[in-house]
Design a protein around this motif. Structure first.
Motif, PDB file in Angstrom:
ATOM      1  N   GLY A  30       0.800  -1.219   0.000  1.00 49.68           N
ATOM      2  CA  GLY A  30       0.000   0.000   0.000  1.00 49.68           C
ATOM      3  C   GLY A  30       0.832   1.268   0.000  1.00 49.68           C
ATOM      4  O   GLY A  30       0.306   2.360  -0.211  1.00 49.68           O
ATOM      5  N   ASP A  71       1.770  -0.233  -4.093  1.00 43.91           N
ATOM      6  CA  ASP A  71       0.370   0.129  -3.831  1.00 43.91           C
ATOM      7  C   ASP A  71      -0.563  -0.363  -4.937  1.00 43.91           C
ATOM      8  O   ASP A  71      -1.744  -0.013  -4.945  1.00 43.91           O
ATOM      9  N   GLY A 105      -1.901  -3.364  -5.718  1.00 46.59           N
ATOM     10  CA  GLY A 105      -3.007  -4.237  -5.320  1.00 46.59           C
ATOM     11  C   GLY A 105      -3.431  -5.136  -6.477  1.00 46.59           C
ATOM     12  O   GLY A 105      -2.963  -4.974  -7.610  1.00 46.59           O
ATOM     13  N   HIS A 109      -4.646  -4.433 -11.782  1.00 50.48           N
ATOM     14  CA  HIS A 109      -4.222  -3.836 -10.525  1.00 50.48           C
ATOM     15  C   HIS A 109      -5.383  -3.035  -9.939  1.00 50.48           C
ATOM     16  O   HIS A 109      -6.161  -2.414 -10.663  1.00 50.48           O
TER      17      HIS A 109
END
Ligand code: PAN
Ligand code: ZN
Length: 187
Positions: free
Chosen positions: A61, A155, A157, A90
């Protein structure tokens, strides 16, 4: 800041890093990603399809940081479809990523936000830039374990939902002994 030290074996992609993480994906966890459901039902759900080892030098993150990982996809097929990763976008859509092939052979399947689908062949030494907003999945099209290295923003994800329900618009199957990229709706 203390030095952060990790090593990668460039010949086989293995990684040694502080606090290294790993995951294993087995056939039983990948039911919906393969198209031939009856072939899937006849296979052992404990069969390992792929593994990932990765290093998070900063907390997940963190904006501006990077992660590094190795993926190994084992050789195999479900029906005519080659073993592959789940595939994702993402979660922060504009985050890009590098893939670099270490061993084996495969395909990188990509789909942009307009629904355009294409692929890049992956061979030892091939380097792949995956732009932001492009969904990605890798496929082992060979008879050996297929390994590649990846680096992505800390970050970024992972969003698996779209791929789980819609797929990537194409599949990689064996036809006459060759790996063929077939778009949905084509033969
Ligand atoms: C890779 C992938 C890895 C496994 O590290 O996460 O190859 O694929 P799935 O995440 O689709 O299961 C990557 O693209 N990271 O962003
Ligand atoms: Zn990714």
């Amino acid at each position: 800041m203390a030095p952060i030290f990790a090593t990668v074996n460039w010949t086989d992609g293995t990684l040694d890093a502080p606090g290294m993480r790993s995951l294993v994906k087995k056939l039983g966890q990948l039911k919906q990603v393969f198209s031939d459901q009856s072939a899937h039902a006849q296979m052992d759900p404990e069969t390992v399809v792929y593994r990932v080892w990765w290093w998070e030098p900063v907390e997940a993150g963190t904006e501006g940081g990077l992660f590094w990982g190795t993926t190994e996809i084992l050789p195999g097929k479900v029906g005519k479809e080659f073993f592959m990763t789940h595939g994702h976008q993402h979660a922060i859509r504009d985050r890009a990523e590098f893939y670099g092939t270490v061993s084996g052979e495969g395909m990188l399947v990509l789909r942009d936000e307009n629904g355009k689908t294409w692929y890049e062949p992956m061979r030892p030494g091939s380097l792949h830039y995956i732009p932001g907003r492009v969904a990605h999945r890798t496929v082992n099209t060979g008879e050996m374990p297929f390994r590649f290295i990846a680096s992505w923003p800390s970050d970024a994800g992972h969003d698996y939902d779209v791929i789980a329900t819609e797929g990537l618009g194409a599949r990689v199957i064996e036809k006459d002994g060759k790996a063929v990229f077939v778009k949905d709706g084509e033969q």
